[in-house]
Design a protein around this motif. Structure first.
Motif, PDB file in Angstrom:
ATOM      1  N   GLY A 146       0.826  -1.186   0.000  1.00 47.95           N
ATOM      2  CA  GLY A 146       0.000   0.000   0.000  1.00 47.95           C
ATOM      3  C   GLY A 146       0.867   1.245   0.000  1.00 47.95           C
ATOM      4  N   VAL A 147       0.237   2.402  -0.006  1.00 40.67           N
ATOM      5  CA  VAL A 147       0.971   3.668  -0.006  1.00 40.67           C
ATOM      6  C   VAL A 147       1.640   3.875   1.352  1.00 40.67           C
ATOM      7  N   VAL A 148       2.928   4.232   1.305  1.00 38.65           N
ATOM      8  CA  VAL A 148       3.707   4.505   2.519  1.00 38.65           C
ATOM      9  C   VAL A 148       4.334   5.886   2.368  1.00 38.65           C
ATOM     10  N   THR A 149       4.098   6.762   3.328  1.00 38.23           N
ATOM     11  CA  THR A 149       4.696   8.094   3.279  1.00 38.23           C
ATOM     12  C   THR A 149       5.729   8.254   4.384  1.00 38.23           C
ATOM     13  N   ASP A 150       6.795   8.984   4.062  1.00 37.20           N
ATOM     14  CA  ASP A 150       7.864   9.286   5.020  1.00 37.20           C
ATOM     15  C   ASP A 150       8.512   8.034   5.609  1.00 37.20           C
ATOM     16  N   GLY A 151       8.475   6.934   4.882  1.00 38.29           N
ATOM     17  CA  GLY A 151       9.094   5.700   5.363  1.00 38.29           C
ATOM     18  C   GLY A 151       8.445   5.156   6.614  1.00 38.29           C
ATOM     19  N   ALA A 152       7.172   5.526   6.855  1.00 38.39           N
ATOM     20  CA  ALA A 152       6.569   5.142   8.128  1.00 38.39           C
ATOM     21  C   ALA A 152       5.057   4.963   8.051  1.00 38.39           C
ATOM     22  N   THR A 153       4.322   5.972   7.557  1.00 39.68           N
ATOM     23  CA  THR A 153       2.868   6.020   7.722  1.00 39.68           C
ATOM     24  C   THR A 153       2.134   5.362   6.564  1.00 39.68           C
ATOM     25  N   ILE A 154       1.210   4.459   6.901  1.00 36.40           N
ATOM     26  CA  ILE A 154       0.434   3.731   5.906  1.00 36.40           C
ATOM     27  C   ILE A 154      -0.793   4.544   5.520  1.00 36.40           C
ATOM     28  N   ASN A 186       4.831   5.470  -4.880  1.00 39.04           N
ATOM     29  CA  ASN A 186       3.427   5.229  -4.515  1.00 39.04           C
ATOM     30  C   ASN A 186       2.451   5.455  -5.666  1.00 39.04           C
ATOM     31  N   THR A 187       2.760   4.913  -6.849  1.00 42.94           N
ATOM     32  CA  THR A 187       1.896   5.165  -7.996  1.00 42.94           C
ATOM     33  C   THR A 187       0.589   4.366  -7.970  1.00 42.94           C
ATOM     34  N   GLU A 188       0.597   3.154  -7.428  1.00 40.40           N
ATOM     35  CA  GLU A 188      -0.639   2.377  -7.262  1.00 40.40           C
ATOM     36  C   GLU A 188      -1.440   2.216  -8.555  1.00 40.40           C
ATOM     37  N   LEU A 189      -0.754   1.828  -9.630  1.00 40.88           N
ATOM     38  CA  LEU A 189      -1.428   1.674 -10.919  1.00 40.88           C
ATOM     39  C   LEU A 189      -2.308   0.431 -10.978  1.00 40.88           C
ATOM     40  N   GLY A 190      -2.231  -0.411  -9.966  1.00 43.86           N
ATOM     41  CA  GLY A 190      -3.136  -1.556  -9.905  1.00 43.86           C
ATOM     42  C   GLY A 190      -4.575  -1.153  -9.649  1.00 43.86           C
ATOM     43  N   HIS A 191      -4.776   0.122  -9.256  1.00 47.03           N
ATOM     44  CA  HIS A 191      -6.128   0.599  -8.969  1.00 47.03           C
ATOM     45  C   HIS A 191      -6.702   1.458 -10.091  1.00 47.03           C
ATOM     46  N   LEU A 192      -6.024   1.461 -11.252  1.00 47.34           N
ATOM     47  CA  LEU A 192      -6.649   2.049 -12.432  1.00 47.34           C
ATOM     48  C   LEU A 192      -7.916   1.259 -12.761  1.00 47.34           C
TER      49      LEU A 192
END
Length: 248
Positions: free
Chosen positions: A66-74, A150-156
């Motif tokens: 899933g998307v992870v920001t700042d190497g920590a937050t989901i 965090n592009t998440e192209l599986g959710h196109l």
């Protein structure tokens, strides 16, 4: 130099020490099943089992689907429990591992970083897209070797559904499709859609199916970009997680 890498997936949690000079596992990986429901506490216990198997006491890199920001937050949790959203995974895992330094990264981004440095994308310029076809579809987008995270192209959207519900490896298994039918009617259609949006020079196909690329890649026609299997196959996420941990 060795750093430990862990890859959290929808079906399994696997990890091993990684030799960062060679870009390969330093020992045979250990795997446990992903718990269901895949809550933060339950998954953290699984990660601890994998690391305890090796008696590891140093830095750890961990991938997350899933998307992870700042190497920590989901920020998203499509194939694990929704309670992961807004969790500080770095703090959770660090605490569960007795204070070991932990870095968390999107799973496909980690696999892409490894493939671009050690594998099928090495020395490639232009636009390169890695797609992991597994429980879902993960993506990593690179422009002249630089990751767009965090592009998440599986959710196109594909045929009115999330693309990963149509073209993932799990979709093939759930609908009992042959490799050829899946490749021609699902994967090719998905790649054509992604190609229309991003015009990549290269697609790298990762995930567990990369070991069986001969069964489906030759069936995919009409895509202008070069299509190749991931050279690190399903170990790419582990290697990339370790690389990110070493950078931090």
């Amino acid at each position: 130099m060795q750093i430990f890498g862990v890859d959290i997936g929808g079906s399994g949690i696997k990890g091993a020490p990684v030799d960062l000079d060679k870009g390969d596992l330093a020992q045979e990986r250990h795997k446990v099943l992903t718990p269901h429901p895949a809550t933060p506490d339950a998954v953290a216990d699984g990660v601890k089992q994998v690391i305890d198997h090796f008696g590891w006491t140093g830095p750890v890199g961990v991938t997350f689907p899933g998307v992870v920001t700042d190497g920590a937050t989901i920020r998203t949790a499509a194939n694990v429990d929704d309670s992961w959203i807004d969790t500080d995974a770095r703090a959770l895992l660090g605490d569960r591992l007795g204070g070991l330094p932990v870095t968390v990264v999107n799973d496909a981004d980690a696999a892409g970083v490894a493939e671009m440095h050690f594998g099928a994308g090495r020395d490639r310029r232009g636009t390169v897209i890695l797609l992991t076809l597994g429980t879902g579809i993960g993506s990593a987008l690179f422009v002249d070797g630089v990751l767009v995270p965090n592009t998440e192209l599986g959710h196109l959207e594909l045929d009115g559904h999330d693309a990963e519900k149509r073209a993932s490896s799990k979709a093939r298994e759930d609908h009992d499709m042959t490799w050829e039918h899946w490749a021609v009617h699902r994967v090719r259609k998905y790649l054509a859609h992604v190609e229309m949006l991003f015009s990549p020079e290269l697609f790298i196909i990762g995930g567990g199916v990369s070991r069986k690329s001969h069964k489906f890649l030759p069936c995919i026609e009409g895509i202008k970009a070069e299509i190749v299997p991931a050279q690190l196959q399903n170990n790419a996420g582990i290697v990339g997680a370790a690389m990110r941990a070493a950078e931090r």
